[in-house]
Design a protein around this motif. Structure first.
Motif, PDB file in Angstrom:
ATOM      1  N   ASN A  51       4.912   1.495 -11.279  1.00 46.18           N
ATOM      2  CA  ASN A  51       4.067   2.232 -12.213  1.00 46.18           C
ATOM      3  C   ASN A  51       2.667   1.644 -12.226  1.00 46.18           C
ATOM      4  O   ASN A  51       2.484   0.469 -12.524  1.00 46.18           O
ATOM      5  CB  ASN A  51       4.671   2.198 -13.624  1.00 46.18           C
ATOM      6  CG  ASN A  51       3.975   3.155 -14.563  1.00 46.18           C
ATOM      7  OD1 ASN A  51       2.903   2.874 -15.061  1.00 46.18           O
ATOM      8  ND2 ASN A  51       4.600   4.305 -14.795  1.00 46.18           N
ATOM      9  N   ILE A  52       1.691   2.470 -11.847  1.00 43.37           N
ATOM     10  CA  ILE A  52       0.290   2.052 -11.834  1.00 43.37           C
ATOM     11  C   ILE A  52      -0.502   2.994 -12.728  1.00 43.37           C
ATOM     12  O   ILE A  52      -0.621   4.191 -12.430  1.00 43.37           O
ATOM     13  CB  ILE A  52      -0.283   2.071 -10.405  1.00 43.37           C
ATOM     14  CG1 ILE A  52       0.537   1.171  -9.471  1.00 43.37           C
ATOM     15  CG2 ILE A  52      -1.747   1.645 -10.406  1.00 43.37           C
ATOM     16  CD1 ILE A  52       0.093   1.225  -8.020  1.00 43.37           C
ATOM     17  N   LEU A  53      -1.022   2.459 -13.833  1.00 39.20           N
ATOM     18  CA  LEU A  53      -1.812   3.255 -14.780  1.00 39.20           C
ATOM     19  C   LEU A  53      -1.060   4.512 -15.225  1.00 39.20           C
ATOM     20  O   LEU A  53      -1.583   5.631 -15.219  1.00 39.20           O
ATOM     21  CB  LEU A  53      -3.160   3.641 -14.157  1.00 39.20           C
ATOM     22  CG  LEU A  53      -4.069   2.475 -13.745  1.00 39.20           C
ATOM     23  CD1 LEU A  53      -5.310   3.003 -13.049  1.00 39.20           C
ATOM     24  CD2 LEU A  53      -4.439   1.634 -14.966  1.00 39.20           C
ATOM     25  N   ASN A  54       0.217   4.331 -15.541  1.00 39.01           N
ATOM     26  CA  ASN A  54       1.093   5.413 -16.008  1.00 39.01           C
ATOM     27  C   ASN A  54       1.356   6.470 -14.927  1.00 39.01           C
ATOM     28  O   ASN A  54       1.654   7.623 -15.230  1.00 39.01           O
ATOM     29  CB  ASN A  54       0.520   6.084 -17.256  1.00 39.01           C
ATOM     30  CG  ASN A  54       1.592   6.763 -18.073  1.00 39.01           C
ATOM     31  OD1 ASN A  54       2.747   6.317 -18.108  1.00 39.01           O
ATOM     32  ND2 ASN A  54       1.250   7.855 -18.717  1.00 39.01           N
ATOM     33  N   ILE A  55       1.221   6.064 -13.667  1.00 35.89           N
ATOM     34  CA  ILE A  55       1.545   6.942 -12.538  1.00 35.89           C
ATOM     35  C   ILE A  55       2.609   6.263 -11.689  1.00 35.89           C
ATOM     36  O   ILE A  55       2.422   5.117 -11.260  1.00 35.89           O
ATOM     37  CB  ILE A  55       0.306   7.229 -11.666  1.00 35.89           C
ATOM     38  CG1 ILE A  55      -0.784   7.908 -12.484  1.00 35.89           C
ATOM     39  CG2 ILE A  55       0.675   8.080 -10.460  1.00 35.89           C
ATOM     40  CD1 ILE A  55      -2.087   8.102 -11.724  1.00 35.89           C
ATOM     41  N   ASN A  56       3.724   6.927 -11.467  1.00 33.05           N
ATOM     42  CA  ASN A  56       4.779   6.368 -10.623  1.00 33.05           C
ATOM     43  C   ASN A  56       4.416   6.576  -9.153  1.00 33.05           C
ATOM     44  O   ASN A  56       4.367   7.708  -8.672  1.00 33.05           O
ATOM     45  CB  ASN A  56       6.123   7.031 -10.929  1.00 33.05           C
ATOM     46  CG  ASN A  56       6.650   6.650 -12.297  1.00 33.05           C
ATOM     47  OD1 ASN A  56       6.435   5.529 -12.765  1.00 33.05           O
ATOM     48  ND2 ASN A  56       7.339   7.566 -12.952  1.00 33.05           N
ATOM     49  N   VAL A  57       4.151   5.477  -8.475  1.00 32.95           N
ATOM     50  CA  VAL A  57       3.744   5.534  -7.069  1.00 32.95           C
ATOM     51  C   VAL A  57       4.854   4.946  -6.202  1.00 32.95           C
ATOM     52  O   VAL A  57       5.238   3.789  -6.378  1.00 32.95           O
ATOM     53  CB  VAL A  57       2.432   4.759  -6.828  1.00 32.95           C
ATOM     54  CG1 VAL A  57       2.023   4.832  -5.370  1.00 32.95           C
ATOM     55  CG2 VAL A  57       1.324   5.293  -7.725  1.00 32.95           C
ATOM     56  N   SER A  58       5.353   5.737  -5.285  1.00 36.08           N
ATOM     57  CA  SER A  58       6.385   5.268  -4.356  1.00 36.08           C
ATOM     58  C   SER A  58       5.810   4.196  -3.438  1.00 36.08           C
ATOM     59  O   SER A  58       4.697   4.327  -2.923  1.00 36.08           O
ATOM     60  CB  SER A  58       6.903   6.443  -3.534  1.00 36.08           C
ATOM     61  OG  SER A  58       7.632   5.998  -2.411  1.00 36.08           O
ATOM     62  N   LEU A  59       6.573   3.133  -3.225  1.00 40.33           N
ATOM     63  CA  LEU A  59       6.142   2.093  -2.286  1.00 40.33           C
ATOM     64  C   LEU A  59       6.012   2.659  -0.882  1.00 40.33           C
ATOM     65  O   LEU A  59       5.175   2.222  -0.093  1.00 40.33           O
ATOM     66  CB  LEU A  59       7.125   0.923  -2.300  1.00 40.33           C
ATOM     67  CG  LEU A  59       7.106   0.042  -3.553  1.00 40.33           C
ATOM     68  CD1 LEU A  59       8.186  -1.030  -3.462  1.00 40.33           C
ATOM     69  CD2 LEU A  59       5.745  -0.594  -3.748  1.00 40.33           C
ATOM     70  N   ASN A  60       6.840   3.645  -0.586  1.00 43.91           N
ATOM     71  CA  ASN A  60       6.750   4.297   0.722  1.00 43.91           C
ATOM     72  C   ASN A  60       5.420   5.019   0.883  1.00 43.91           C
ATOM     73  O   ASN A  60       4.884   5.106   1.989  1.00 43.91           O
ATOM     74  CB  ASN A  60       7.900   5.290   0.909  1.00 43.91           C
ATOM     75  CG  ASN A  60       8.935   4.778   1.885  1.00 43.91           C
ATOM     76  OD1 ASN A  60       8.618   4.031   2.807  1.00 43.91           O
ATOM     77  ND2 ASN A  60      10.175   5.158   1.678  1.00 43.91           N
ATOM     78  N   LEU A  61       4.876   5.533  -0.213  1.00 40.60           N
ATOM     79  CA  LEU A  61       3.589   6.212  -0.146  1.00 40.60           C
ATOM     80  C   LEU A  61       2.489   5.237   0.258  1.00 40.60           C
ATOM     81  O   LEU A  61       1.587   5.594   1.023  1.00 40.60           O
ATOM     82  CB  LEU A  61       3.243   6.859  -1.485  1.00 40.60           C
ATOM     83  CG  LEU A  61       1.883   7.566  -1.547  1.00 40.60           C
ATOM     84  CD1 LEU A  61       1.815   8.696  -0.511  1.00 40.60           C
ATOM     85  CD2 LEU A  61       1.611   8.107  -2.945  1.00 40.60           C
ATOM     86  N   ILE A  62       2.568   4.011  -0.244  1.00 42.70           N
ATOM     87  CA  ILE A  62       1.581   2.988   0.133  1.00 42.70           C
ATOM     88  C   ILE A  62       1.670   2.708   1.631  1.00 42.70           C
ATOM     89  O   ILE A  62       0.647   2.634   2.323  1.00 42.70           O
ATOM     90  CB  ILE A  62       1.812   1.697  -0.671  1.00 42.70           C
ATOM     91  CG1 ILE A  62       1.639   1.975  -2.170  1.00 42.70           C
ATOM     92  CG2 ILE A  62       0.854   0.597  -0.214  1.00 42.70           C
ATOM     93  CD1 ILE A  62       1.998   0.823  -3.067  1.00 42.70           C
TER      94      ILE A  62
END
Length: 204
Positions: A51-62
């Motif tokens: 969770n980054i700034l209330n946004i769920n970001v998939s590690l795969n997306l990174i």
């Protein structure tokens, strides 16, 4: 264990042992780098999202974003860049249509309907994109833009956290790219056999 984890893990093992070497050469892909990418993708898929700034970001997306930057920087022609943009528009259109349909009767534990659609889209992109770089970059860009558009549309009805790099976006990007590579290899293999046949006929 989901379908993406299963297919990535299987391909990582096979490619590490030299399977599909000819397909990788045709599509100008490094066996070592692709193996590392697939292994990391499996690990990140198992971990999930942060969770980054209330946004769920998939590690795969990174991981996919890093690959996006590398492959996009390798585009050497205007056609490749235009193909990337066109591909992203195609993906947005396909995912919007997919989201508008009720395909629950075709859903299974591992294979969702969008997997089949991604396979077909990968074949279509062969006639749009000059290389795998355009396919990967365009599909990822289109998938992420669709997630943003879908969240913006649904947010007016339900207040929910934005999820970036979900199963659909990552799997769609991966399956489209895989389908493109297989079809590209198949077509070039057929062309090679035809040229060899013509050469043999001339010699005879």
């Amino acid at each position: 264990m989901d379908f993406y984890f299963l297919i990535c893990g299987t391909l990582a093992i096979l490619i590490s042992f030299g399977v599909f070497e000819s397909i990788l050469k045709i599509n100008k892909l490094s066996r070592f780098l692709l193996s590392i990418f697939l292994i990391l993708s499996c690990v990140f898929d198992a971990i999930g999202a942060i969770n980054i700034l209330n946004i769920n970001v998939s590690l795969n997306l990174i991981l996919y974003f890093v690959m996006f930057v590398v492959l996009f920087a390798m585009q050497k022609s205007i056609r490749g860049i235009i193909s990337t943009i066109l591909t992203s528009l195609i993906i947005i259109s396909v995912l919007v249509c997919y989201n508008a349909l009720n395909l629950e009767i075709f859903e299974y534990a591992y294979v969702q309907p969008y997997i089949y659609i991604a396979l077909i889209v990968g074949l279509i992109l062969y006639y749009v994109c000059p290389n795998i770089n355009s396919v990967f970059c365009g599909t990822l860009l289109g998938s992420i833009l669709f997630e943003l558009i879908f969240h913006q549309m649904s947010w007016s009805y339900v207040d929910q956290t934005l999820n970036l790099g979900g199963n659909v976006a990552i799997s769609f990007t991966f399956i489209c790219s895989l389908s493109y590579c297989l079809f590209n290899s198949f077509v070039k293999g057929i062309k090679f056999l035809k040229s060899r046949k013509k050469e043999n006929l001339k010699l005879n």
